[in-house]
Design a protein around this motif. Structure first.
Motif, mmCIF file in Angstrom:
data_model
loop_
_atom_site.group_PDB
_atom_site.id
_atom_site.type_symbol
_atom_site.label_atom_id
_atom_site.label_comp_id
_atom_site.label_asym_id
_atom_site.label_seq_id
_atom_site.Cartn_x
_atom_site.Cartn_y
_atom_site.Cartn_z
ATOM 1 N N GLY A 26 1.222 -1.156 0.185
ATOM 2 C CA GLY A 26 0.017 0.657 0.360
ATOM 3 C C GLY A 26 0.809 0.840 -0.436
ATOM 4 O O GLY A 26 0.555 2.209 -0.353
ATOM 5 N N LEU A 27 2.017 1.336 0.825
ATOM 6 C CA LEU A 27 2.693 2.721 1.297
ATOM 7 C C LEU A 27 3.547 2.433 -0.054
ATOM 8 O O LEU A 27 3.758 4.107 -0.804
ATOM 9 N N ALA A 28 3.831 1.335 -1.087
ATOM 10 C CA ALA A 28 4.849 1.745 -2.601
ATOM 11 C C ALA A 28 4.214 2.222 -2.992
ATOM 12 O O ALA A 28 4.467 2.512 -4.068
ATOM 13 N N LEU A 29 3.154 2.073 -3.183
ATOM 14 C CA LEU A 29 1.695 2.363 -4.366
ATOM 15 C C LEU A 29 1.385 3.319 -4.304
ATOM 16 O O LEU A 29 1.253 4.070 -5.260
ATOM 17 N N VAL A 30 1.429 4.297 -2.958
ATOM 18 C CA VAL A 30 0.725 5.347 -3.252
ATOM 19 C C VAL A 30 2.401 6.403 -3.443
ATOM 20 O O VAL A 30 2.332 7.483 -4.002
ATOM 21 N N LEU A 31 3.512 6.223 -2.830
ATOM 22 C CA LEU A 31 4.739 6.832 -3.420
ATOM 23 C C LEU A 31 4.959 5.890 -4.536
ATOM 24 O O LEU A 31 5.003 7.750 -5.717
ATOM 25 N N ILE A 86 8.343 1.443 -13.478
ATOM 26 C CA ILE A 86 8.900 0.373 -13.202
ATOM 27 C C ILE A 86 10.652 1.053 -13.146
ATOM 28 O O ILE A 86 11.087 0.381 -11.782
ATOM 29 N N LEU A 87 11.151 2.437 -13.079
ATOM 30 C CA LEU A 87 12.157 2.710 -13.178
ATOM 31 C C LEU A 87 12.532 3.317 -11.676
ATOM 32 O O LEU A 87 12.959 3.052 -10.765
ATOM 33 N N LEU A 88 11.576 3.518 -11.215
ATOM 34 C CA LEU A 88 11.234 4.809 -9.836
ATOM 35 C C LEU A 88 11.925 3.343 -8.427
ATOM 36 O O LEU A 88 11.454 3.636 -7.820
ATOM 37 N N MET A 89 11.069 2.157 -8.946
ATOM 38 C CA MET A 89 10.522 0.996 -8.475
ATOM 39 C C MET A 89 11.953 1.051 -6.689
ATOM 40 O O MET A 89 11.516 0.754 -5.761
ATOM 41 N N PRO A 90 13.257 0.743 -7.168
ATOM 42 C CA PRO A 90 14.642 0.872 -6.632
ATOM 43 C C PRO A 90 14.271 1.953 -5.667
ATOM 44 O O PRO A 90 14.471 1.113 -4.179
#
Length: 250
Positions: A26-31, A86-90
């Motif tokens: 949930g936090l990752a999706l928001v960010l 995609i590329l900001l996921m790290p």
């Protein structure tokens, strides 16, 4: 290393980890939404207003290279939200991991290393500082690699290698700092740089899988807890078992 990765994958869906999994997703999706939209707006501005400002500052002679650069940036802006996500996921996983590092590590240590001394929870400020530092480095690498993405995939290769180094470094140091001072944890990472980079390649491969990569903080942190234990060697700091009170004889 393969055994450590398999154990991390197996534990991700265990009942104790599920709560952390859903909160981290949930936090990752928001960010990721906030950062991707912000990146798209920034690239759109660079492709329009930024070009005019740069040409005024550099003079008419810079018109052609600036036009080409603006075209590249325009294409990137059009793909900004999807491609950037995609590329900001790290960067996102680095921030999320810093929030859940101790919860994840505690579960791994209790499950697989119950006889060893448990790690000490990282101060919140230190964990966030490391997460933000790794996230900013990831974004910097993304921006550097972006122009090369359109050149035979060179940018993707460079980004994958950089992601392996960044995430391997980040997750290992977070795991090590539960048992060692920050400087000692960083020195241990440097002494085992090749092994940790190779482990980082596994995390980079995981984070490159769409949707699945939302669970990267759990996998990466659990994986590096195992790697830290293996690189630390034998640490038989046994905890004295709790004695049960003897039943009174009647």
């Amino acid at each position: 290393m393969i055994d450590a990765a398999v154990k991390a994958l197996a534990q991700m869906l265990s009942p104790p980890m599920r709560s952390i999994l859903w909160r981290s997703i949930g936090l990752a999706l928001v960010l990721i939404s906030v950062l991707a939209i912000g990146l798209q707006r920034l690239l759109s501005w660079l492709a329009t207003s930024g070009e005019s400002w740069a040409e005024a500052a550099l003079g008419p002679g810079a018109h052609t290279p600036l036009y080409v650069l603006a075209w590249v940036v325009s294409v990137a802006a059009g793909l900004g939200i999807v491609f950037g996500a995609i590329l900001l996921m790290p960067a996102i996983t680095s921030l999320v991991a810093s929030l859940f590092v101790d919860e994840i590590a505690d579960h791994v240590e209790r499950e697989y290393y119950p006889a060893e001394r448990p790690g000490t929870a990282l101060p919140f400020g230190l964990a966030m500082q490391e997460g933000i530092k790794a996230a900013l480095l990831s974004i910097l690498v993304y921006l550097i690699a972006l122009p090369f993405v359109f050149v035979a995939g060179v940018g993707f290769i460079a980004f994958f290698i950089a992601t392996a180094w960044l995430l391997g470094r980040e997750y290992f140091e977070l795991a090590a700092m539960r048992f060692r001072p920050p400087e000692e944890a960083k020195a241990m990472r440097r002494d085992n740089a090749a092994v940790i980079f190779t482990a980082g390649l596994i995390i980079a491969a995981f984070v490159s899988i769409p949707i699945v990569n939302l669970a990267t903080p759990l996998f990466g942190m659990a994986f590096m807890v195992h790697m830290h234990k293996r690189l630390s060697g034998s640490r038989p700091e046994l905890i004295e078992p709790t004695r049960r009170p003897q039943a009174s004889l009647r």
